[in-house]
Structure formats: structure tokens, C-alpha cells
Design a protein around this motif. Sequence first.
Motif, PDB file in Angstrom:
ATOM      1  N   CYS A  70       0.843  -1.202   0.000  1.00  0.00           N
ATOM      2  CA  CYS A  70       0.000   0.000   0.000  1.00  0.00           C
ATOM      3  C   CYS A  70       0.880   1.253   0.000  1.00  0.00           C
ATOM      4  O   CYS A  70       1.624   1.496   0.952  1.00  0.00           O
ATOM      5  N   TRP A  71       0.761   2.069  -1.048  1.00  0.00           N
ATOM      6  CA  TRP A  71       1.546   3.293  -1.116  1.00  0.00           C
ATOM      7  C   TRP A  71       1.069   4.337  -0.110  1.00  0.00           C
ATOM      8  O   TRP A  71       1.869   5.170   0.343  1.00  0.00           O
ATOM      9  N   ALA A  72      -0.182   4.327   0.258  1.00  0.00           N
ATOM     10  CA  ALA A  72      -0.661   5.273   1.276  1.00  0.00           C
ATOM     11  C   ALA A  72      -0.002   4.975   2.618  1.00  0.00           C
ATOM     12  O   ALA A  72       0.383   5.885   3.362  1.00  0.00           O
ATOM     13  N   HIS A  73       0.123   3.690   2.933  1.00  0.00           N
ATOM     14  CA  HIS A  73       0.777   3.283   4.174  1.00  0.00           C
ATOM     15  C   HIS A  73       2.251   3.682   4.132  1.00  0.00           C
ATOM     16  O   HIS A  73       2.803   4.192   5.124  1.00  0.00           O
ATOM     17  N   CYS A  74       2.887   3.455   3.002  1.00  0.00           N
ATOM     18  CA  CYS A  74       4.291   3.832   2.838  1.00  0.00           C
ATOM     19  C   CYS A  74       4.464   5.339   2.987  1.00  0.00           C
ATOM     20  O   CYS A  74       5.411   5.804   3.648  1.00  0.00           O
TER      21      CYS A  74
ATOM     22  N   TYR B  85      11.322   0.521   5.364  1.00  0.00           N
ATOM     23  CA  TYR B  85       9.986   0.009   5.024  1.00  0.00           C
ATOM     24  C   TYR B  85       9.807  -0.023   3.508  1.00  0.00           C
ATOM     25  O   TYR B  85       9.345  -1.023   2.951  1.00  0.00           O
ATOM     26  N   THR B  86      10.183   1.062   2.846  1.00  0.00           N
ATOM     27  CA  THR B  86      10.000   1.144   1.397  1.00  0.00           C
ATOM     28  C   THR B  86      10.828   0.095   0.666  1.00  0.00           C
ATOM     29  O   THR B  86      10.337  -0.572  -0.252  1.00  0.00           O
TER      30      THR B  86
ATOM     31  N   LEU C 161       5.166  -3.129  -3.489  1.00  0.00           N
ATOM     32  CA  LEU C 161       4.707  -1.779  -3.794  1.00  0.00           C
ATOM     33  C   LEU C 161       4.618  -1.548  -5.306  1.00  0.00           C
ATOM     34  O   LEU C 161       3.785  -0.757  -5.771  1.00  0.00           O
ATOM     35  N   GLY C 162       5.465  -2.223  -6.067  1.00  0.00           N
ATOM     36  CA  GLY C 162       5.493  -1.994  -7.504  1.00  0.00           C
ATOM     37  C   GLY C 162       4.586  -2.899  -8.317  1.00  0.00           C
ATOM     38  O   GLY C 162       4.424  -2.687  -9.528  1.00  0.00           O
ATOM     39  N   GLN C 163       3.957  -3.874  -7.682  1.00  0.00           N
ATOM     40  CA  GLN C 163       3.147  -4.846  -8.425  1.00  0.00           C
ATOM     41  C   GLN C 163       1.969  -4.201  -9.152  1.00  0.00           C
ATOM     42  O   GLN C 163       1.564  -4.660 -10.225  1.00  0.00           O
ATOM     43  N   TYR C 164       1.435  -3.122  -8.592  1.00  0.00           N
ATOM     44  CA  TYR C 164       0.187  -2.579  -9.128  1.00  0.00           C
ATOM     45  C   TYR C 164       0.327  -2.047 -10.552  1.00  0.00           C
ATOM     46  O   TYR C 164      -0.658  -1.954 -11.299  1.00  0.00           O
TER      47      TYR C 164
END
Length: 323
Positions: A143-147, A223-224, A231-234
Motif C-alpha cells: 500500500c503506497w498510502a501506508h508507505c 519500510y520502502t 509496492l510496484g506490483q500494481y
Amino acid sequence: AQVVLSKFGDHLPGYRLEDIFSRHGVQIRRSTIYDWLSAAADLARPLYELMKRQVLASKVIHTDDTQVKLIDASIRSTRLARFWAYLGDGRHPYTIYDFTQTRERAGPETFLNGLEGYLQADAYGGYDGVYLQSRGKITEIACWAHCRRYWYKAREQDPARAHHVLAVIGRLYDVERAARGKDAVIRQSLRQEHAAPLLSQLKNWLDDQEFLPKSLIGKAATYTSNQWEALGQYVDDGDLSIDNNAAERAMRPVAIGRKNWLFAGSLRIGQRAAAVMTLIQSAKINGLNPQTYLKDVMERLPTIKYSALDQLLPHNWKTRNMG
């Protein structure tokens, strides 16, 4: 239907419902209200299980969890239990709630048994067992929002680098806004053209930086980096989402509810609450009036044949009753 919706949709505890009814000249004891809630949840169980199977057939599932107090008679006090939300994809538009006594991985592992597809969640370590147990059948989506929250916290400590990453994430969301409303093929194409280069540049930048591991920005970078593949799968599939905000929104009714009813009385009560919350929230996301839907479902459930139970699934019910 009114009592169930008031309790688990409008978050009114039993004593308030009792007072509201008495002001209208209707005397319904709190014990009767709780009996009705239990009976309604037990009646809804077959429909809940059908919705669960439907969600598990999804290509993509979003999930999140939150804590709630649970009365533990063995210690004469309360301890923390968990509500979980599992959201199906567009072809299986239901929000399923589950209740467990702990946050151990056995909860999602049991619920998601048999899933093949994508699972979008936060970085909770318990999901690692789910991915391992699936032997590659479940793909992790982060989730990029979480990141982003990690980098937002670091902005006062290391503003230049934190704002650099926040700006990149902002541009990733600009791509999503441009892709909103487009079909999956076009959305994937836009991501490949515009988001993929941004991710590549960000990864190169992260690799060139040095961070103090225990600093706020060090934690953001760790974390990133740890979540980078997920994170990049989307960008590779237009059916995937950049973040898990939908699942986080699904936890709001629980967060609001626990401020009013405070705790779950037992494991069984928590599971019953999960069942009726599933019906209410699934009705809402399908654009239904939840009270109208609940009333009809409760009238038909006692006599409907199991083979016809799918008629009561919210999107099927909407087609049959609203055209």
C-alpha cells in the motif's frame, strides 16, 4: 431489521435502543433486543458463508484489521481481539468481516485458505505465513498510502529527502487520478508509461542514499525497500490498486462502533457481529438501503432453499428488486 441496523449500522448500544423505543411507547427489554440480534446473526450465517466463498473467488482481495476489547471470563477482565475486513473485487462486491480472539496469523491464514490471486494488505508479518503457505498462488500487493505515512512523519527531521519522496508519491497518485474511470487495460498502459519510470527513478535514488537506521527517515527507507516488490506490483495489472484505502475505510464502522458498544461479550458474539456487519456493509457498497434489504432477507431466509440462496446476494437482490 431496524434493531440490527441500529446496533451494527448506526452503532447504538442496547440500552440506548431500549430508551428510544420506550419514548415511542414501545417497551422492549434489552435482553429481548440482544436475543433478536443473536437470532438474526444465526439466521444470516448461511448467506454470510456464501458471501465469503464469493469473495474468496476474487482476483484481488483487500484486507485490514483493527482491535476491539473482548471480555475474557477466565481473567474477569477484557483483552484485545480483532475484527478483520476482506473486500472482494468488482465481480464479487462484498465486504466480509471476521472476528478472532488474537491477531495471530492463524486468523487470516484460515480465512484465506484456498485463495488464488492477489492480496493487498499492510506489512503485518502475519500475512507472510499466508503467502508462504500458498506456495506462490497468492501475490502480495503493498500500500503506497501506508508507505507515504512513514515519509510524512520524517519530513520534520529530514525535510529535503522526505519531501522529495513525498513529491514522487504525489506524482504516482496523479497518474491514478488520470486513470480513474478507465478500463483495466488503459489503466495498466498509463501506469506503464508514467508510473513505472517514476518508480525506477525512486529506486535508484533510494539505493544511492545513506540513512541512519533508527531515524524516522531511516525507518521510512527501510519500510520502502523491504516492501519494494509488493509496492510496484500494481503497475503491471490494471485491476490492482495503488493503495489499500478501501480496506481501511471498511474498518471505520468497527472503529465508530467500539466507541459506543465498547466491547464484545464473547467469541461467539464477535462472530455474530461480523456476520450482520457483513450484510449491512455489503448492502451499502451495492447502493442498497440496508434496512429494506435486511427486512426482505430476514423474511425470506427461514424458508428459502439453499439452491436459491444466491438470490439474496446484494448485487443479485438489487437486480431482481430494483432492475
